[in-house]
Design an enzyme around this catalytic site. Structure first.
Site, PDB file in Angstrom:
ATOM      1  N   GLU A  15      -2.113 -54.597  -8.922  1.00  0.00           N
ATOM      2  CA  GLU A  15      -1.633 -54.944  -7.581  1.00  0.00           C
ATOM      3  C   GLU A  15      -0.210 -55.499  -7.624  1.00  0.00           C
ATOM      4  OE1 GLU A  15      -6.090 -56.100  -7.627  1.00  0.00           O
ATOM      5  OE2 GLU A  15      -4.442 -55.838  -9.061  1.00  0.00           O
ATOM      6  N   CYS A  74      -8.565 -59.891  -8.181  1.00  0.00           N
ATOM      7  CA  CYS A  74      -9.111 -61.097  -8.798  1.00  0.00           C
ATOM      8  C   CYS A  74      -8.828 -62.324  -7.944  1.00  0.00           C
ATOM      9  CB  CYS A  74      -8.563 -61.273 -10.213  1.00  0.00           C
ATOM     10  SG  CYS A  74      -6.776 -61.462 -10.334  1.00  0.00           S
ATOM     11  N   CYS A  84      -4.525 -62.031  -7.951  1.00  0.00           N
ATOM     12  CA  CYS A  84      -4.014 -60.873  -7.212  1.00  0.00           C
ATOM     13  C   CYS A  84      -4.240 -60.992  -5.721  1.00  0.00           C
ATOM     14  CB  CYS A  84      -4.660 -59.601  -7.744  1.00  0.00           C
ATOM     15  SG  CYS A  84      -4.123 -59.170  -9.404  1.00  0.00           S
ATOM     16  N   HIS A 116      -0.963 -57.406 -13.331  1.00  0.00           N
ATOM     17  CA  HIS A 116      -2.080 -56.580 -12.900  1.00  0.00           C
ATOM     18  C   HIS A 116      -1.585 -55.426 -12.023  1.00  0.00           C
ATOM     19  CE1 HIS A 116      -5.391 -59.845 -13.603  1.00  0.00           C
ATOM     20  NE2 HIS A 116      -4.681 -59.566 -14.680  1.00  0.00           N
TER      21      HIS A 116
END
Length: 305
Positions: free
Chosen positions: A56, A79, A88, A54
């Site tokens: 991040e 998330c 994350c 992701h």
């Protein structure tokens, strides 16, 4: 309140998130910027497609040890679940981030939401930072997610000449931002091979009624669809509320008639003028439904990507 450095970082994150358009679905396109404790950018990242890191995580990897004590600026709430990739919010906690600046809360977040968990761990969290700007990239995904039907853009050429070449140019220019392109009876990925095949497939049937077909596209992973050509007007006529955006390539004409007169009925009810881009051979008009009736409903909802 977000600082000037954080606002600049959020706009950078929004730009980064756009690199994931056409490949992240069914996940959202998200961007992230990491600032060190002095407000200097030390890491950037975006989400490319489902199953991969992701935004991040990519930004934290780029920042390395400089993320300790720093700020994460992210377009969508981190998330709060472990799925194909780690949660994350936990990656941010583990990296020693002390502040997280979020533009839009994720309406699909599970449990208490990533923002709430971050705050519970003593991290300073700020939300709702320039959400209208973030919607320029994230808006279609939010709209599709809220109603379980892909965001549909209809593009066609308004010309006195052969429209085939103009439609081909529209397809070439617009396809990279969408999951599926529908032209005549041909359906293909906007970015060929761009999606993770284990999470995204083409629907089997192109025939049938529009609404069930759109629902099938959503089920197989699509969140955005581009339909190109004026010939789609028949199929869309009785289901025009399924259309979220219209892009029209309008050929230049004499000031006293021709296409100048034809543009009188260019804007259908329920749409507003979003952008006009002049070119050497004409203008490209972009129309959209007001955001108040689209994805803005997803901004304030409690907050998965």
């Amino acid at each position: 309140m977000a600082s000037d450095a954080e606002l600049a970082a959020m706009r950078q994150a929004i730009t980064l998130s756009s690199f994931g358009l056409g490949t992240t679905s069914p996940n959202p396109p998200v961007g992230c910027v990491i600032l060190d404790r002095n407000g200097v950018t030390v890491g950037t990242g975006y989400h490319r497609r489902k199953g991969e890191a992701h935004a991040e995580v990519n930004a934290l990897k780029a920042a390395g040890a400089a993320a300790q004590g720093g700020t994460a600026v992210v377009t969508l709430e981190p998330c709060n679940h472990t799925g194909v990739t780690p949660a994350c919010r936990q990656e941010l906690i583990n990296a020693g981030i002390t502040r997280v600046v979020i533009s839009i809360i994720d309406p699909t977040s599970r449990g208490d939401g990533g923002a709430a968990v971050l705050a519970a761990h003593g991290i300073d969290v700020e939300t709702n930072v320039i959400p209208n700007e973030t919607l320029t990239v994230l808006g279609p995904w939010l709209t599709a997610t809220r109603r379980h039907r892909p965001h549909l853009t209809w593009a066609y050429a308004l010309t006195n000449k052969d429209s085939h070449q103009a439609n081909e140019q529209l397809t070439a220019d617009l396809r990279s931002r969408t999951d599926l392109v529908l032209s005549d009876k041909t359906l293909e990925e906007g970015v060929p091979g761009g999606h993770a095949p284990e999470h995204f497939t083409l629907p089997d049937d192109l025939d049938g009624e529009l609404r069930p077909w759109l629902s099938a596209c959503y089920t197989t992973g699509s969140r955005t669809i581009l339909a190109v050509g004026a010939h789609h007007s028949g199929a869309l006529h009785d289901n025009f509320d399924c259309v979220d955006e219209i892009v029209v390539a309008v050929e230049k004409a004499s000031p006293t008639g021709g296409l100048a007169a034809a543009t009188a009925d260019l804007t259908p009810a329920g749409f507003e003028l979003a952008d006009i881009s002049p070119g050497s051979t004409g203008v490209r008009v972009r129309l959209r439904r007001p955001r108040s009736s689209q994805a803005r409903a997803g901004i304030a909802e409690p907050g998965m990507h």
